[in-house]
Design an enzyme around this catalytic site. Structure first.
Site, PDB file in Angstrom:
ATOM      1  N   ASP A  51     -53.246  73.066 -12.813  1.00 17.02           N
ATOM      2  CA  ASP A  51     -54.481  72.275 -12.886  1.00 17.02           C
ATOM      3  C   ASP A  51     -54.800  71.577 -11.575  1.00 17.02           C
ATOM      4  OD1 ASP A  51     -52.424  70.413 -12.997  1.00 17.02           O
ATOM      5  OD2 ASP A  51     -53.207  69.325 -14.722  1.00 17.02           O
ATOM      6  N   ASN A  52     -53.799  71.315 -10.764  1.00 17.50           N
ATOM      7  CA  ASN A  52     -54.005  70.726  -9.436  1.00 17.50           C
ATOM      8  C   ASN A  52     -52.717  70.835  -8.643  1.00 17.50           C
ATOM      9  OD1 ASN A  52     -53.929  68.060 -11.521  1.00 17.50           O
ATOM     10  ND2 ASN A  52     -52.391  68.033  -9.888  1.00 17.50           N
ATOM     11  N   ASP A  97     -48.688  71.911 -14.638  1.00 16.29           N
ATOM     12  CA  ASP A  97     -49.277  70.600 -14.399  1.00 16.29           C
ATOM     13  C   ASP A  97     -48.728  70.043 -13.089  1.00 16.29           C
ATOM     14  OD1 ASP A  97     -50.311  68.039 -14.539  1.00 16.29           O
ATOM     15  OD2 ASP A  97     -49.716  67.677 -16.595  1.00 16.29           O
ATOM     16  N   ASP A  98     -49.591  69.862 -12.102  1.00 15.56           N
ATOM     17  CA  ASP A  98     -49.189  69.300 -10.804  1.00 15.56           C
ATOM     18  C   ASP A  98     -48.314  70.246  -9.996  1.00 15.56           C
ATOM     19  OD1 ASP A  98     -50.495  66.997 -11.543  1.00 15.56           O
ATOM     20  OD2 ASP A  98     -48.780  65.666 -11.304  1.00 15.56           O
ATOM     21  N   CYS A 147     -55.797  65.756 -13.440  1.00 10.45           N
ATOM     22  CA  CYS A 147     -55.571  66.564 -14.646  1.00 10.45           C
ATOM     23  C   CYS A 147     -56.813  66.778 -15.495  1.00 10.45           C
ATOM     24  CB  CYS A 147     -54.478  65.922 -15.501  1.00 10.45           C
ATOM     25  SG  CYS A 147     -52.842  65.946 -14.742  1.00 10.45           S
TER      26      CYS A 147
END
Length: 503
Positions: free
Chosen positions: A325-326, A56-57, A89
């Site tokens: 996710d990013n 995540d991130d 997200c």
């Protein structure tokens, strides 16, 4: 215990590995001593398994601190130009599950409402269209562990279930708010498991144990399986396991050419950003160090999951996929902590795939996107890919074949997010949400159109750090061609997105 030896090793190789992360070079190239292992080919009788680890991130500049990912790179294929359809997200994860762009999922933000969060995903009937539903229908055991979609709360009742388990998943081990990593309630199928603040409760470790158990049980049952472990790290507050809290003492955030610098001819929302103060730079260093520390448990988990595959004698028939996710910016373009821009810091993320027949130690420069994950997983499992899917299976890219013929442009979408107390990505403090925009990224340029009429164009061949917006220097004919190509992408559906991706 402070990992002095690990820190010294990482420091010595940092420049090479950061270059590898940013250029797409595999870890096998950056570390010439890394072993090259030729993956075994799966038997025709057994359907391949899939293990998908989603951070995540995670920005690419954190790759140097993950030795198990380096190992995966040396044994699989890395993608240098993997971009997300939306650097936020919930929209990104919705695209991952379905293979559809945000304008087709209808999930454009994190917060609950007609266009955001778990509620929009559920209300739009997308749970029946996920890769999990397709694979379960083909006889796969499917497991979702960790973070699902923003707004999902195990304590809430949905469709008469509490906790609610979406269709398509054989096993469900999901947390609503797992960012602190301690003191949470985990939905284990339709039951709640409370966890406290002891070392054994650290969420990433708990998910690791559950993932290993799922692999063991699935292999023992002689069933093909798909396991997704979606972490909450290194998303803020970037809580490391207590054993890792002293790792990388003195580590500072990278200060590349874009650090604390505005692009020339910056769009109005960005031009307002003022230079970072020394205290802000110090805070950025601390955040980066915590992000690296929090990923140590994730890296360890990846190694343990792969060891479980070996112990269960299914490693040769399992695809292992690692991604995020990013991305995340941290000081670049005078922006503090955050994402949501069209800059590569936010949209270009790691993707590494190893498995049966996958070329080892290779880097593909194909323009792949998170919309391509779902159809890839479905093709692996022998499931039909719906005509609604915007993405394309990446299997032809995994055997060492040419990138020629792949799409040449990817779409990035963004809906401005107003400050919201229930949105962990937009509290209105450090993070800046740009105005609405659509962008097109190719291997040679990034082109952005804002609803306001402002435009950005960065020539990646001469300006890889995206510091010179030359949209104002383009001819009217060139701008018209770019506009038409971007319009085709932002309005595309299903198979039409493949042709739109070849402007």
């Amino acid at each position: 215990m402070i990992r002095t030896r690990q820190l010294l090793t990482l420091t010595a190789g940092l420049a090479a590995m950061v270059f590898a992360a940013q250029s797409g070079m595999s870890a096998a190239t950056a570390h010439t001593t890394a072993p090259t292992v030729k993956p075994a080919v799966a038997t025709a009788a057994a359907k391949p398994n899939i293990v998908f680890v989603l951070t995540d991130d995670m920005s690419t500049n954190l790759l140097p601190y993950m030795p198990e990912v380096h190992k995966l790179q040396s044994q699989g294929t890395s993608f240098s130009d993997f971009v997300v359809s939306n650097s936020l997200c919930c929209p990104s994860r919705s695209s991952i599950y379905t293979g559809e762009y945000p304008h087709n999922t209808g999930v454009l933000s994190n917060t609950a409402g007609p266009n955001g969060g778990f509620k929009a995903f559920h209300d739009n009937g997308l749970e029946k269209d996920t890769f999990a539903a397709a694979l379960k229908a083909k006889g796969y055991r499917t497991a979702m562990m960790g973070k699902y979609l923003n707004g999902y709360d195990p304590k809430s009742t949905v469709d008469g279930q509490q906790p609610y388990v979406p269709q398509g998943w054989s096993q469900w081990d999901v947390v609503g708010n797992g960012y602190p990593e301690y003191d949470y309630k985990l939905a284990h199928n339709h039951k709640m498991e409370p966890h406290g603040d002891k070392n054994k409760d650290y969420l990433t470790d708990v998910l690791s144990e559950k993932g290993q158990s799922f692999i063991k049980k699935s292999a023992a049952a002689n069933k093909p399986f798909m396991l997704e472990v979606a972490l909450f790290t290194p998303h803020g507050p970037s809580t490391p396991a207590r054993r890792d809290k002293k790792d990388f003492p003195g580590l500072k955030a990278p200060q590349g050419p874009a650090f604390d610098k505005l692009p020339t001819n910056a769009p109005p929302w960005l031009a307002r950003q003022i230079p970072l103060t020394q205290s802000e730079k110090t805070a950025i260093d601390k955040k980066f160090r915590k992000r690296a520390q929090s990923l140590q448990a994730v890296d360890k988990m990846l190694g343990k999951l792969r060891q479980s595959l070996t112990s269960a004698h299914v490693a040769d028939n399992t695809y292992v996929v690692f991604s995020s996710d990013n991305g995340f910016h941290l000081g670049e373009y005078r922006l503090k902590a955050g994402k949501q821009t069209a800059f590569d810091t936010d949209v270009r993320v790691p993707l590494v795939i190893a498995g049966p027949g996958v070329a080892a130690g290779r880097t593909s420069h194909a323009q792949v996107s998170n919309i391509d994950l779902a159809p890839t997983f479905e093709k692996i499992g022998g499931a039909a890919v719906s005509s609604k899917v915007d993405g394309h299976s990446m299997l032809p890219l995994l055997d060492g074949g040419s990138d020629a013929g792949w799409r040449t442009a990817n779409l990035i979408e963004h809906r401005h997010a107003k400050p919201a107390h229930d949105d962990p990505d937009n509290h209105g403090t450090e993070s800046v949400s740009p105005p609405n925009y659509h962008a097109m990224r190719t291997n040679s340029y990034t082109y952005v159109e804002y609803d306001s009429g402002a435009k950005e164009y960065y020539d990646l061949s001469t300006d890889p750090d995206e510091l010179h917006n030359i949209a104002g220097q383009l001819t009217r004919a060139r701008l018209a061609k770019l506009h038409d190509a971007l319009t085709g992408l932002k309005n595309c559906h299903g198979d039409g997105c493949w042709s739109a991706g070849h402007p």
